[in-house]
Design an enzyme around this catalytic site. Structure first.
Site, PDB file in Angstrom:
ATOM      1  N   ILE A  47       0.725  -1.313   0.387  1.00 22.24           N
ATOM      2  CA  ILE A  47      -0.546  -0.499  -0.132  1.00 22.24           C
ATOM      3  C   ILE A  47       0.692   1.720  -0.290  1.00 22.24           C
ATOM      4  O   ILE A  47       0.824   2.011  -0.189  1.00 22.24           O
ATOM      5  CB  ILE A  47      -1.475   0.034   0.977  1.00 22.24           C
ATOM      6  CG1 ILE A  47      -2.631   0.196   0.411  1.00 22.24           C
ATOM      7  CG2 ILE A  47      -0.577  -0.010   2.188  1.00 22.24           C
ATOM      8  CD1 ILE A  47      -3.588   0.682   2.286  1.00 22.24           C
TER       9      ILE A  47
ATOM     10  N   ASN B  83      11.459  -8.626   6.735  1.00 21.59           N
ATOM     11  CA  ASN B  83      11.657  -8.114   7.979  1.00 21.59           C
ATOM     12  C   ASN B  83      10.934  -8.870   9.085  1.00 21.59           C
ATOM     13  O   ASN B  83      10.097  -9.744   9.184  1.00 21.59           O
ATOM     14  CB  ASN B  83      11.657  -6.701   8.350  1.00 21.59           C
ATOM     15  CG  ASN B  83      11.696  -5.544   7.274  1.00 21.59           C
ATOM     16  OD1 ASN B  83      12.554  -5.646   6.777  1.00 21.59           O
ATOM     17  ND2 ASN B  83      10.939  -4.652   6.512  1.00 21.59           N
TER      18      ASN B  83
ATOM     19  N   GLY C 134      12.815  -4.740  11.934  1.00 22.21           N
ATOM     20  CA  GLY C 134      11.678  -3.319  11.313  1.00 22.21           C
ATOM     21  C   GLY C 134       9.983  -3.988  11.102  1.00 22.21           C
ATOM     22  O   GLY C 134       9.849  -3.802  10.183  1.00 22.21           O
ATOM     23  N   GLN C 135      10.038  -5.229  11.739  1.00 21.73           N
ATOM     24  CA  GLN C 135       8.894  -6.415  11.262  1.00 21.73           C
ATOM     25  C   GLN C 135       7.517  -5.143  11.923  1.00 21.73           C
ATOM     26  O   GLN C 135       7.589  -5.367  13.228  1.00 21.73           O
ATOM     27  CB  GLN C 135       8.231  -7.544  11.557  1.00 21.73           C
ATOM     28  CG  GLN C 135       7.482  -8.564  11.192  1.00 21.73           C
ATOM     29  CD  GLN C 135       6.951  -9.822  11.350  1.00 21.73           C
ATOM     30  OE1 GLN C 135       8.442 -10.120  12.263  1.00 21.73           O
ATOM     31  NE2 GLN C 135       6.036 -10.485  10.711  1.00 21.73           N
TER      32      GLN C 135
ATOM     33  N   HIS D 123       5.516 -12.064   5.728  1.00 22.23           N
ATOM     34  CA  HIS D 123       5.524 -11.662   4.118  1.00 22.23           C
ATOM     35  C   HIS D 123       6.892 -11.285   3.243  1.00 22.23           C
ATOM     36  O   HIS D 123       7.380 -10.852   4.127  1.00 22.23           O
ATOM     37  CB  HIS D 123       4.865 -10.478   3.640  1.00 22.23           C
ATOM     38  CG  HIS D 123       5.273  -9.515   4.849  1.00 22.23           C
ATOM     39  ND1 HIS D 123       5.152  -9.266   6.732  1.00 22.23           N
ATOM     40  CD2 HIS D 123       6.126  -7.944   4.754  1.00 22.23           C
ATOM     41  CE1 HIS D 123       5.398  -7.846   7.138  1.00 22.23           C
ATOM     42  NE2 HIS D 123       6.342  -7.559   5.923  1.00 22.23           N
TER      43      HIS D 123
ATOM     44  N   HIS E  91       8.695  -8.812   0.907  1.00 25.83           N
ATOM     45  CA  HIS E  91       8.714  -8.012   0.220  1.00 25.83           C
ATOM     46  C   HIS E  91       9.911  -8.420  -1.381  1.00 25.83           C
ATOM     47  O   HIS E  91      10.493  -8.468  -1.149  1.00 25.83           O
ATOM     48  CB  HIS E  91       9.923  -6.667   0.714  1.00 25.83           C
ATOM     49  CG  HIS E  91       9.081  -6.547   1.982  1.00 25.83           C
ATOM     50  ND1 HIS E  91       7.895  -4.783   2.254  1.00 25.83           N
ATOM     51  CD2 HIS E  91       9.140  -6.873   3.272  1.00 25.83           C
ATOM     52  CE1 HIS E  91       7.765  -4.925   2.980  1.00 25.83           C
ATOM     53  NE2 HIS E  91       7.919  -5.625   3.775  1.00 25.83           N
TER      54      HIS E  91
HETATM   55  P1  5GP Z   1       7.087  -4.357   7.724  1.00 30.20           P
HETATM   56  O1  5GP Z   1       7.561  -3.341   7.441  1.00 30.20           O
HETATM   57  O2  5GP Z   1       6.220  -5.197   8.420  1.00 30.20           O
HETATM   58  O3  5GP Z   1       8.779  -5.928   6.699  1.00 30.20           O
HETATM   59  O4  5GP Z   1       6.154  -4.254   6.386  1.00 30.20           O
HETATM   60  C1  5GP Z   1       4.734  -4.051   6.156  1.00 30.20           C
HETATM   61  C2  5GP Z   1       4.319  -3.895   4.953  1.00 30.20           C
HETATM   62  O5  5GP Z   1       3.210  -4.352   5.339  1.00 30.20           O
HETATM   63  C3  5GP Z   1       4.388  -1.997   4.471  1.00 30.20           C
HETATM   64  O6  5GP Z   1       5.630  -2.082   3.780  1.00 30.20           O
HETATM   65  C4  5GP Z   1       3.192  -1.415   4.788  1.00 30.20           C
HETATM   66  O7  5GP Z   1       3.428  -0.419   3.553  1.00 30.20           O
HETATM   67  C5  5GP Z   1       2.422  -3.073   4.088  1.00 30.20           C
HETATM   68  N1  5GP Z   1       0.757  -2.663   4.579  1.00 30.20           N
HETATM   69  C6  5GP Z   1       0.881  -2.304   5.686  1.00 30.20           C
HETATM   70  N2  5GP Z   1      -0.660  -2.133   5.628  1.00 30.20           N
HETATM   71  C7  5GP Z   1      -1.290  -2.822   4.454  1.00 30.20           C
HETATM   72  C8  5GP Z   1      -2.490  -3.407   3.943  1.00 30.20           C
HETATM   73  O8  5GP Z   1      -3.202  -2.515   5.087  1.00 30.20           O
HETATM   74  N3  5GP Z   1      -2.460  -3.233   2.364  1.00 30.20           N
HETATM   75  C9  5GP Z   1      -1.226  -3.228   1.704  1.00 30.20           C
HETATM   76  N4  5GP Z   1      -1.180  -3.988   0.805  1.00 30.20           N
HETATM   77  N5  5GP Z   1      -0.187  -2.895   2.322  1.00 30.20           N
HETATM   78  C10 5GP Z   1       0.396  -2.761   4.084  1.00 30.20           C
END
Ligand code: 5GP
Ligand code: ZN
Length: 113
Positions: A31, A87, A93-94, A100, A102
């Site tokens: 997003i 992450n 940084g999670q 997931h 990236h």
């Molecule tokens: P993390 O920091 O946990 O590795 O990354 C989480 C990722 O999820 C972030 O890049 C953030 O932009 C994305 N994200 C968080 N909420 C949503 C959502 O509701 N929809 C989508 N498509 N991405 C999301």
């Protein structure tokens, strides 16, 4: 209803731009994209974090990488390349606690810190 945002996306209870789906894996656009192409590849089954992986999760994690390969080819980055990052935990940084990967592409990348 689950309070995990990625489980809600998998269940189509929350909207997302879905780019790939099979029985075990889904990929959708981040997003807040941090690269020209920024997808998140997730196991459909909830796994909170790499730190909580079990032996039984090995296959679905492998399938996430196969989905990355397919997406890379489909989007024309098979040769140019792309980056896959994960992450893990607070200092990793999670933010979302559903595993997931990236998938970012579309610009030169060196080694991440
Ligand atoms: P993390 O920091 O946990 O590795 O990354 C989480 C990722 O999820 C972030 O890049 C953030 O932009 C994305 N994200 C968080 N909420 C949503 C959502 O509701 N929809 C989508 N498509 N991405 C999301
Ligand atoms: Zn989940």
């Amino acid at each position: 209803m689950t309070d995990c945002v990625f489980c809600r996306i998998v269940a189509r209870q929350t909207a997302a731009d879905i780019e790939y789906e099979d029985e075990h894996v889904m990929a959708f656009k981040d997003i807040y994209p941090k690269a020209p192409v920024h997808l998140l590849i997730v196991p459909k089954r909830h796994i909170a974090s790499i730190a909580e992986l079990k032996d039984a999760d090995a296959e679905v994690i492998g399938r996430c990488f196969l989905a990355a390969r397919r997406l890379g080819e489909a989007k024309g980055f098979g040769e140019k390349g792309y980056r896959i990052s994960v992450n893990t935990g607070p200092e990793g940084g999670q933010v979302v606690y559903h595993v997931h990967f990236h998938f970012t592409a579309g610009r030169q990348r060196g080694h991440g810190a």
